[in-house]
Design an enzyme around this catalytic site. Sequence first.
Site, PDB file in Angstrom:
ATOM      1  CG  ASP A 160       0.593  -1.893   6.018  1.00 36.73           C
ATOM      2  OD1 ASP A 160      -0.396  -2.071   6.751  1.00 36.73           O
ATOM      3  OD2 ASP A 160       0.518  -1.333   4.911  1.00 36.73           O
ATOM      4  CG  HIS A 204      -1.906   0.975   1.380  1.00 39.15           C
ATOM      5  ND1 HIS A 204      -1.649   2.285   1.733  1.00 39.15           N
ATOM      6  CD2 HIS A 204      -3.245   0.900   1.194  1.00 39.15           C
ATOM      7  CE1 HIS A 204      -2.798   2.962   1.770  1.00 39.15           C
ATOM      8  NE2 HIS A 204      -3.776   2.150   1.439  1.00 39.15           N
ATOM      9  CD  GLN A 230      -6.913  -4.403   4.366  1.00 41.38           C
ATOM     10  OE1 GLN A 230      -7.826  -5.138   4.738  1.00 41.38           O
ATOM     11  NE2 GLN A 230      -7.136  -3.178   3.931  1.00 41.38           N
ATOM     12  CB  CYS A 288      -3.649   3.226  -1.694  1.00 40.01           C
ATOM     13  SG  CYS A 288      -4.833   4.526  -1.440  1.00 40.01           S
TER      14      CYS A 288
END
Length: 409
Positions: free
Chosen positions: A201, A124, A204, A367
């Site tokens: 990250d 992302h 999700q 994104c």
Amino acid sequence: MTAFDPIKIRSEFPALDQTVNDKPLVYLDNAATSQKPKAVLDALERYYTRDNANVHRGIHELSRRATVAYEDARIKVAQWINAPDSDELVWTRGTTEAINLITIAWGLDNVGEGDEILISTMEHHSNIIPWQLLARRKGASLRYIEMDSQGRLILDDLPSLLSERTKVVALGHVSNALGTVNPIKDIAAAAHEVGALVVVDGAQGAVHTKVDVQDLGVDCYAFSGHKMCGPTGIGALWARKDLLESMSPYQGGGEMIHFVGREESTWAKVPHKFEAGTPNIAGAIGMGAAVDFLAGVGMDAIAAHEDELLAYAIEQVGSIEGVHIYGPESLEERSAVVSFTLGDAHPHDISTILDAEGIAVRAGHHCAQLVMKHFGIAATARASFYLYNTKDDVDRLVEGLGIVRGIFG
Ligand code: PMP
């Protein structure tokens, strides 16, 4: 625990009970943001109607209550990812701010000329741009783990990409654009062999499965409240305590100081050192309530439900003529995201036609422009599922795509 019942769960989310364009809403844009259960809305209302006060400041009752609720939420969210210590959980605006915090508070002091930052083409933009900015400021270079034709990281390349120059490896746990689940534990072990910091990250990741940062063996994990039934504008950075303690402050202001002098000041203990200014108190309390709600439903049950829905969606959507689904073929390697194109129909047109049917999906590059570039496309349509979705929702999506096919041939 009672049996998992998506219909009952659905009834706890007021926003799902509405019509859009005269059709009952089918909400399939969960990877962008999830809907919020009553329990979270009630927690926000309770805070604002009863306990509203600033935290860590007043000696009065409301401030005491607000502080207790705010810090209790920190404990809940820290436990949610099995952090060893709730002081390791820094509240942020979300994943994006958590990653920016690391690039500034750690990166500026620890990455230099000639150093390398390893990310992937699956990321992302939130996990690309902060590292690009850091690399540019410090004369470091970015290297990429590439993807294969199914949108999986090519990990055979890892040994040649990692060296003593690699200062940090920053990767998504789960791809928002493809649904690919990355083997973070293995990658973290390889990265640590060369002494690199491992940043994940988890925007999700923390949503669909039980995350255990200790088992993953990573150094930092960033995630957002709004994707996991919590409010917008709140999220967290988890990082090892010794790492947080070694880092410079991220922003200056109230709350983050110990002592202020004319030229020099000293900092509050972690995590407060990184929380300058009045924080998003309601957001934190709401995220704590979201974690309570998800724990009450049971993450294993949620994951099993989503797996079943994903298998059904891939089978049903995938059998429509002209549909191409992106991401790993094996369901074991993917999360509840179906990113697809349909013949020559532009994904924006797909989304507009579905919207007329009351079905909310995302269309665009999500994104993740490097993912689109990898597949030689400009955009996909994306249906993403959560605990309150049902097979009926998939059937409605398939009907809607039938209309798209009728228009575009
Ligand atoms: N990473 C991934 C994989 C995401 O899906 C998102 C949200 N779309 C982000 C980072 C950014 O999260 P936020 O906007 O909540 O900061």
